[in-house]
Design an enzyme around this catalytic site. Structure first.
Site, PDB file in Angstrom:
ATOM      1  N   CYS A   1       2.693  -3.102   1.382  1.00  8.97           N
ATOM      2  CA  CYS A   1       1.223  -3.249   1.332  1.00  8.97           C
ATOM      3  C   CYS A   1       0.699  -3.733   2.675  1.00  8.97           C
ATOM      4  O   CYS A   1      -0.504  -3.680   2.909  1.00  8.97           O
ATOM      5  CB  CYS A   1       0.800  -4.320   0.324  1.00  8.97           C
ATOM      6  SG  CYS A   1       1.176  -4.013  -1.386  1.00  8.97           S
TER       7      CYS A   1
ATOM      8  N   CYS B   1       4.173  -8.687   1.671  1.00  9.43           N
ATOM      9  CA  CYS B   1       4.759  -7.405   1.244  1.00  9.43           C
ATOM     10  C   CYS B   1       4.655  -6.419   2.391  1.00  9.43           C
ATOM     11  O   CYS B   1       3.546  -6.046   2.792  1.00  9.43           O
ATOM     12  CB  CYS B   1       4.045  -6.831   0.021  1.00  9.43           C
ATOM     13  SG  CYS B   1       4.647  -5.154  -0.349  1.00  9.43           S
TER      14      CYS B   1
ATOM     15  N   HIS C   1      -3.272  10.732  -2.700  1.00 11.00           N
ATOM     16  CA  HIS C   1      -4.066  10.968  -1.489  1.00 11.00           C
ATOM     17  C   HIS C   1      -4.993  12.170  -1.684  1.00 11.00           C
ATOM     18  O   HIS C   1      -6.153  12.156  -1.278  1.00 11.00           O
ATOM     19  CB  HIS C   1      -3.158  11.233  -0.281  1.00 11.00           C
ATOM     20  CG  HIS C   1      -2.230  10.099   0.034  1.00 11.00           C
ATOM     21  ND1 HIS C   1      -0.868  10.246   0.055  1.00 11.00           N
ATOM     22  CD2 HIS C   1      -2.472   8.797   0.316  1.00 11.00           C
ATOM     23  CE1 HIS C   1      -0.308   9.079   0.359  1.00 11.00           C
ATOM     24  NE2 HIS C   1      -1.259   8.189   0.512  1.00 11.00           N
TER      25      HIS C   1
ATOM     26  N   HIS D   1       0.755  12.674  -0.988  1.00 15.74           N
ATOM     27  CA  HIS D   1       1.026  12.966  -2.395  1.00 15.74           C
ATOM     28  C   HIS D   1      -0.281  13.115  -3.155  1.00 15.74           C
ATOM     29  O   HIS D   1      -1.369  13.026  -2.583  1.00 15.74           O
ATOM     30  CB  HIS D   1       1.956  11.917  -3.015  1.00 15.74           C
ATOM     31  CG  HIS D   1       1.408  10.518  -3.017  1.00 15.74           C
ATOM     32  ND1 HIS D   1       0.302  10.154  -3.732  1.00 15.74           N
ATOM     33  CD2 HIS D   1       1.823   9.387  -2.371  1.00 15.74           C
ATOM     34  CE1 HIS D   1       0.059   8.857  -3.563  1.00 15.74           C
ATOM     35  NE2 HIS D   1       0.966   8.371  -2.711  1.00 15.74           N
TER      36      HIS D   1
ATOM     37  N   LYS E   1       6.127   7.028  -4.080  1.00 16.59           N
ATOM     38  CA  LYS E   1       7.435   7.533  -3.646  1.00 16.59           C
ATOM     39  C   LYS E   1       8.543   6.622  -4.134  1.00 16.59           C
ATOM     40  O   LYS E   1       9.579   7.080  -4.598  1.00 16.59           O
ATOM     41  CB  LYS E   1       7.475   7.615  -2.120  1.00 16.59           C
ATOM     42  CG  LYS E   1       6.693   8.766  -1.562  1.00 16.59           C
ATOM     43  CD  LYS E   1       6.806   8.839  -0.056  1.00 16.59           C
ATOM     44  CE  LYS E   1       6.202   7.640   0.643  1.00 16.59           C
ATOM     45  NZ  LYS E   1       4.736   7.554   0.567  1.00 16.59           N
TER      46      LYS E   1
ATOM     47  N   LYS F   1       2.037   3.824 -11.739  1.00 17.57           N
ATOM     48  CA  LYS F   1       1.457   4.324 -10.490  1.00 17.57           C
ATOM     49  C   LYS F   1       2.382   5.367  -9.868  1.00 17.57           C
ATOM     50  O   LYS F   1       3.586   5.172  -9.809  1.00 17.57           O
ATOM     51  CB  LYS F   1       1.257   3.156  -9.521  1.00 17.57           C
ATOM     52  CG  LYS F   1       0.667   3.587  -8.190  1.00 17.57           C
ATOM     53  CD  LYS F   1       0.611   2.460  -7.177  1.00 17.57           C
ATOM     54  CE  LYS F   1       0.224   3.031  -5.830  1.00 17.57           C
ATOM     55  NZ  LYS F   1       0.307   2.086  -4.736  1.00 17.57           N
TER      56      LYS F   1
ATOM     57  N   HIS G   1       4.409  -2.830  -5.622  1.00  9.57           N
ATOM     58  CA  HIS G   1       5.659  -2.109  -5.318  1.00  9.57           C
ATOM     59  C   HIS G   1       6.875  -2.683  -6.028  1.00  9.57           C
ATOM     60  O   HIS G   1       7.959  -2.116  -5.958  1.00  9.57           O
ATOM     61  CB  HIS G   1       5.897  -2.101  -3.804  1.00  9.57           C
ATOM     62  CG  HIS G   1       4.826  -1.364  -3.056  1.00  9.57           C
ATOM     63  ND1 HIS G   1       3.753  -2.010  -2.482  1.00  9.57           N
ATOM     64  CD2 HIS G   1       4.645  -0.054  -2.835  1.00  9.57           C
ATOM     65  CE1 HIS G   1       2.957  -1.109  -1.919  1.00  9.57           C
ATOM     66  NE2 HIS G   1       3.471   0.073  -2.127  1.00  9.57           N
TER      67      HIS G   1
ATOM     68  N   CYS H   1       6.245  -8.078  -5.410  1.00 11.20           N
ATOM     69  CA  CYS H   1       4.941  -7.473  -5.173  1.00 11.20           C
ATOM     70  C   CYS H   1       4.446  -6.846  -6.473  1.00 11.20           C
ATOM     71  O   CYS H   1       5.187  -6.096  -7.106  1.00 11.20           O
ATOM     72  CB  CYS H   1       5.063  -6.404  -4.087  1.00 11.20           C
ATOM     73  SG  CYS H   1       3.613  -5.339  -4.002  1.00 11.20           S
TER      74      CYS H   1
END
Ligand code: MSP
Length: 500
Positions: free
Chosen positions: A128, A125, A20, A17, A299, A296, A146, A143
């Site tokens: 992570c 997690c 990256h 995504h 996905k 953030k 996430h 987390c």
């Protein structure tokens, strides 16, 4: 002098995504710039393929982890190519050579007495792949990255005795203020160390998707140590005829996002010390690209902007330029297709692209395509004085957005110069031809210098312009504003950034 730069390696639990892409692009800007100064640069990127993030995603899809890794690693490789990223090697942590070298290094850590077997109990997690410590846990055992519920883990693991590196890490941070950059991230890492280091899991007993622990093969290494070691192992096998570790280790720059600070600035140097290897010079921590909702991009949150949308509409230079220009490197920034369009139209097309087109067109129209041999104008020359040095200094500190800003000030200055001197008026007056030649020679030199300096950011457009000028040299040694006479006439130039 050698220069070794890396990105983090991406999990292959899904498709690449924009986050990256951002890291690959920004790291590429630095790598390309460094090659303009000294060709002995090595730039590494790749994929992180072991551990729960990948094993869990594969299980959910009903495929083998290796199959998921193969499919997604291919997509990451393709992304890097599409982004015009100039990496020298692409590592996959499922490479056999990587696994072998991970075992070698961690065996040394074990032999040096920095491991023990113990019972781990705590919160974990799986996204992570991180064992969270008390102050990292949100209310309801969630987390902080996430927002998912953490898992209570109780298992017998091999531990890495991180606590024994408390003093040496404090010393490292005291001696090397630029070990972690920018300063706010240095302080964050330092605070984590100062809060007191605990031993951490080095292996997992229940996980099988990983590199086996050589002294206890019923365990695999905890994915983070397998992953971090990529920076070192890749040099061992990237070139079949040369072990690059002697030449390039330690790394000059690890470029990472802020969510993985602890691993790179605390665990990683301690692990290297335990293996008696030199630690990297700098870890630069960039911010997050945020979705329209200011959170953030991920996905799981469903707010991902697809880089393909910008690539398809405006091209690769536009995506590279937009992200570096709009998001100050080191800070967070919200991004979207509207911002990309605006930067493309108002800056790439109307400022740099237009300057390039006008300059080439005027040289062709008013001087038969030859760059006049006249002296360049001291007024414009002065504006460029010291620019190369400024850019070098900023990029040495990974300040790629600030460096781009300095260059862009000169793009704007050169455009104003065109307006002020109005070569189309000078061309009408035979008495002004000396002045016309001086203006054209100055503009040719300005766009050449600008394109050399911009080439790490917008390699495609810069190469086209330099090609049209017949001056493909990208070295910064040749980027000072001077007088230049070129052997052949300039070539026709299609708009670098056409209207869309
Ligand atoms: N596999 C680990 C890294 C191991 S490095 C030894 C990992 N992978 S990741 O795929 O989740 O993230 C890869 C990199 O992309 C990290 O540096 C991460 O911070 C960065 N980004 C992921 N999402 C991002 C944004 N939305 N914005 C900017 N970068 C972010 O972590």
């Amino acid at each position: 002098m050698t220069f070794y730069i890396t990105t983090a390696i991406s999990y292959v639990n899904g498709a690449p995504h924009l986050g990256h892409a951002y890291e690959a692009i920004t790291t590429d800007v630095i790598a390309r710039h460094m090659r303009q100064r000294d060709p002995d640069v090595f730039f590494l990127t790749g994929t992180d393929e072991h551990g729960e993030p990948v094993a869990d995603a594969a299980r959910d899809l009903g495929v083998e982890p290796q199959q998921l890794a193969d499919e997604n690693a291919a997509r990451f490789r393709e992304m890097v190519r599409e982004l015009n990223v100039s990496n020298d090697f692409f590592i996959r942590t499922t490479d056999e050579e990587h696994g072998r070298l991970v075992q070698q290094v961690l065996q040394r850590v074990h032999d040096n007495g920095y491991t023990h077997k113990g019972l781990y109990e705590g919160w974990y997690c799986p996204r992570c792949a991180d064992f969270k410590v008390e102050n990292e846990i949100l209310d309801g055992n969630r987390c902080p990255i996430h927002f998912i519920e953490l898992i209570r883990e109780l298992e017998e693991n091999w531990f890495f005795e991180l606590s024994r590196f408390q003093d040496r890490l404090e010393q490292l941070f005291d001696d090397h203020r630029s070990f972690v950059m920018p300063l706010a991230r240095y302080n964050e890492a330092r605070a984590f160390i100062d809060s007191g280091l605990q031993d951490i899991s080095l292996s997992r007993a229940r996980m099988h998707w990983g590199v086996p622990v050589p002294w206890d093969p019923s365990h695999v290494f905890y994915v983070w140590f397998d992953a971090l070691l990529n920076y070192y192992t890749a040099l061992g096998y990237a070139r079949p005829d040369e072990d690059l570790r002697d030449r390039f280790w330690p790394a000059t720059f690890h470029i990472i996002g802020k969510d993985i600070l602890k691993f790179h600035t605390v665990f990683w140097p301690a692990m290297l010390m335990a293996a008696e290897l030199p630690v990297p010079e700098h870890v630069f921590v960039h911010g997050f690209l945020l979705g329209a909702d200011g959170r953030k991009m991920s996905k799981s949150l469903g707010n991902v902007l697809d880089p393909a949308d910008v690539l398809d509409s405006y091209g690769v230079d536009a995506l590279r330029y937009y992200l570096v220009r709009d998001v100050p490197f080191g800070s967070d920034g919200a991004v979207g297709i509207d911002g990309a369009r605006a930067r493309y139209e108002s800056e790439l097309a109307n400022e740099y692209g237009n300057l390039a087109s006008r300059t080439i067109a005027m040289i062709r129209r008013y001087n038969d395509g030859r760059i006049p041999g006249a002296d360049t104008d001291p007024e414009l020359r002065d504006e460029f004085e010291g620019l190369v040095g400024e850019v070098i200094e900023l990029i040495d500190a990974a300040e790629i957005t600030a460096a781009l800003d300095r260059i862009w000030q000169r793009v704007r200055r050169a455009n104003r110069y065109v307006e002020e001197r109005a070569p189309w008026q000078l061309a009408k007056d035979p008495k002004a031809h000396g002045e016309l030649h001086r203006v054209l020679a100055s503009l040719a030199e300005a766009v050449r210098v600008l394109s050399v300096l911009l080439s790490p950011y917008v390699p495609e457009g810069a190469a086209k312009l330099l090609d049209a000028l017949g001056s493909p040299d990208l070295s910064l040694a040749g980027a000072e504003f001077a007088q230049r006479t070129l052997a052949r006439p300039v070539a026709e130039l299609a708009p670098l950034y056409p209207k869309r």
